[in-house]
Scaffold this motif. Sequence first.
Motif, mmCIF file in Angstrom:
data_model
loop_
_atom_site.group_PDB
_atom_site.id
_atom_site.type_symbol
_atom_site.label_atom_id
_atom_site.label_comp_id
_atom_site.label_asym_id
_atom_site.label_seq_id
_atom_site.Cartn_x
_atom_site.Cartn_y
_atom_site.Cartn_z
ATOM 1 N N PHE A 8 10.803 45.531 37.530
ATOM 2 C CA PHE A 8 10.481 44.680 36.308
ATOM 3 C C PHE A 8 11.256 45.038 35.121
ATOM 4 O O PHE A 8 11.758 44.370 34.506
ATOM 5 C CB PHE A 8 8.960 44.412 36.069
ATOM 6 C CG PHE A 8 8.213 43.997 37.128
ATOM 7 C CD1 PHE A 8 8.360 42.641 37.500
ATOM 8 C CD2 PHE A 8 7.284 44.777 37.774
ATOM 9 C CE1 PHE A 8 7.646 42.070 38.337
ATOM 10 C CE2 PHE A 8 6.512 44.174 38.703
ATOM 11 C CZ PHE A 8 6.555 42.618 39.077
ATOM 12 N N VAL A 9 11.265 46.528 35.224
ATOM 13 C CA VAL A 9 12.068 47.064 34.044
ATOM 14 C C VAL A 9 13.100 47.802 34.306
ATOM 15 O O VAL A 9 13.714 48.393 33.427
ATOM 16 C CB VAL A 9 10.935 47.930 33.198
ATOM 17 C CG1 VAL A 9 9.943 46.894 32.632
ATOM 18 C CG2 VAL A 9 10.431 49.223 33.924
ATOM 19 N N LEU A 24 8.678 43.269 28.456
ATOM 20 C CA LEU A 24 8.885 42.305 29.631
ATOM 21 C C LEU A 24 9.252 40.973 28.870
ATOM 22 O O LEU A 24 8.402 40.074 28.568
ATOM 23 C CB LEU A 24 7.840 42.145 30.603
ATOM 24 C CG LEU A 24 7.287 43.418 31.368
ATOM 25 C CD1 LEU A 24 6.161 42.959 32.281
ATOM 26 C CD2 LEU A 24 8.516 43.518 32.371
ATOM 27 N N VAL A 28 5.848 38.433 33.832
ATOM 28 C CA VAL A 28 5.680 38.882 35.163
ATOM 29 C C VAL A 28 5.293 37.432 35.891
ATOM 30 O O VAL A 28 3.941 36.989 35.497
ATOM 31 C CB VAL A 28 4.635 39.803 35.520
ATOM 32 C CG1 VAL A 28 4.641 39.974 37.051
ATOM 33 C CG2 VAL A 28 5.202 41.116 34.943
ATOM 34 N N TYR A 37 4.855 46.723 29.362
ATOM 35 C CA TYR A 37 4.566 47.115 30.725
ATOM 36 C C TYR A 37 4.896 48.615 30.993
ATOM 37 O O TYR A 37 5.778 49.300 30.661
ATOM 38 C CB TYR A 37 5.808 46.517 31.792
ATOM 39 C CG TYR A 37 5.714 46.982 33.250
ATOM 40 C CD1 TYR A 37 4.544 46.441 34.020
ATOM 41 C CD2 TYR A 37 6.677 47.271 33.954
ATOM 42 C CE1 TYR A 37 4.307 46.814 35.242
ATOM 43 C CE2 TYR A 37 6.237 47.833 35.290
ATOM 44 C CZ TYR A 37 5.243 47.428 35.835
ATOM 45 O OH TYR A 37 5.167 48.007 37.216
#
Length: 167
Positions: A8-9, A24, A28, A37
């Motif tokens: 995600f990051v 984010l 998500v 996040y």
Amino acid sequence: MIQLTSRFVGQLDFGDDSVAGAALPAGVHGFGAGAWYWIHGDETLTQSELDKAEAALRDMAALVAEALVAFAAELSDSRSTTSSFREFHLEEIPEEMVCDLFDVDTCEVVTDEVFLDHLVLVGIAINPAAKERVLALDFAIGADKPTDQLLVAVWDRNGTVTAHHES
């Protein structure tokens, strides 16, 4: 700490801290657009553990729904964490702000349903090695106009969800 990559990051930089995080922008799976996040770990956190923990976030709709069910169940107890959080927003801040937060004309129409409908996911934290706080979802009243108060759904290693009020 070894180099780890979050799906995600991206590349994680823990620096001298045991927490790495980033905003984010896309959320998500459609939840928490703009949410923060965080990943909690130390030198023992492996890529495999991180991947497994992040795999749990594949079904954010189910996690958010489970959190809302837990919050709704607590509203029947006036001494619960969720009830205290709700009452803070209805009694401790000016009525004009309450009306703005809940998009209503008067505080009296903020039912449990209206309250729950205005909870917005603003943060996600995972801690793959923890026993008590493996996953936490932070909710605020309205993402574009939040107070500094958070209602947090916390999952332990057994999958039990509890509510916490944080500021």
